[in-house]
Enzyme design. Structure first.
Site, mmCIF file in Angstrom:
data_model
loop_
_atom_site.group_PDB
_atom_site.id
_atom_site.type_symbol
_atom_site.label_atom_id
_atom_site.label_comp_id
_atom_site.label_asym_id
_atom_site.label_seq_id
_atom_site.Cartn_x
_atom_site.Cartn_y
_atom_site.Cartn_z
ATOM 1 N N GLU A 168 0.816 -1.216 0.000
ATOM 2 C CA GLU A 168 0.000 0.000 0.000
ATOM 3 C C GLU A 168 0.852 1.269 0.000
ATOM 4 O O GLU A 168 0.549 2.213 -0.717
ATOM 5 C CB GLU A 168 -0.958 0.020 1.199
ATOM 6 C CG GLU A 168 -2.100 -0.973 1.084
ATOM 7 C CD GLU A 168 -3.118 -0.613 0.010
ATOM 8 O OE1 GLU A 168 -3.236 0.579 -0.349
ATOM 9 O OE2 GLU A 168 -3.812 -1.524 -0.466
ATOM 10 N N ASP A 226 -6.325 8.141 -0.441
ATOM 11 C CA ASP A 226 -5.858 7.191 0.571
ATOM 12 C C ASP A 226 -4.657 7.812 1.272
ATOM 13 O O ASP A 226 -3.777 8.377 0.613
ATOM 14 C CB ASP A 226 -5.455 5.873 -0.079
ATOM 15 C CG ASP A 226 -6.583 5.230 -0.862
ATOM 16 O OD1 ASP A 226 -7.730 5.281 -0.381
ATOM 17 O OD2 ASP A 226 -6.317 4.680 -1.940
#
Length: 148
Positions: free
Chosen positions: A51, A72
């Site tokens: 991520e 994000d």
């Protein structure tokens, strides 16, 4: 002034930071993620690598048709649609700001609030499947090398 802010962030430990894999694994373990909701520590380290590559300052933009739909944030890439408030994301979903945090709170070296939010995300019905980085790179794989 900019130099002062950078120096201040370094001295107080609140600036952006890139963790080393073992350092991160130890911190995640100390904060109860090993075995949390059935996911071992290797799953969490794999998730973070895919991520954010262990970097607390990463902001990912989710775009469609040239327009940013959501973002994000931080080491776990916490999404602004459901989990944090960034002041930009249009949110019509029932659950808004599920972690009760500003998204920018996830962009510093103190990842305790990030860990608490990641625990909240995993308690949701998707579990770790909420993260594409985990679904595409970690799920149903041998992850033992993440704890070497």
């Amino acid at each position: 002034m900019k130099t002062f802010l950078i120096l201040s962030a370094l001295l107080t430990g609140t600036g952006p930071y890139v963790y080393q894999k073992c350092e991160l694994a130890e911190l995640l373990h100390k904060n109860g993620l090993d075995g949390y909701r059935g996911y071992n520590l290797a799953n969490w380290v794999c998730l973070v690598q895919h991520e954010s590559n262990y970097d607390t300052r990463v902001v990912g933009r989710n775009r469609r048709g040239g327009k940013t739909l959501s973002s994000d944030y931080g080491i776990f890439q916490i999404n602004s649609i459901r989990w944090c408030e960034d002041g930009r994301t249009q949110n019509t979903r029932k659950l808004k700001n599920g972690c009760k945090k500003r998204c920018r709170d996830f962009l510093n070296s103190d990842i305790i609030n990030d860990i608490l939010c990641a625990k909240r995300v995993v308690r949701d019905s998707q579990g770790m499947g909420a993260w594409y980085g985990w679904k595409d790179n970690c799920r149903n794989r041998d992850l033992s090398h993440f704890l070497d």
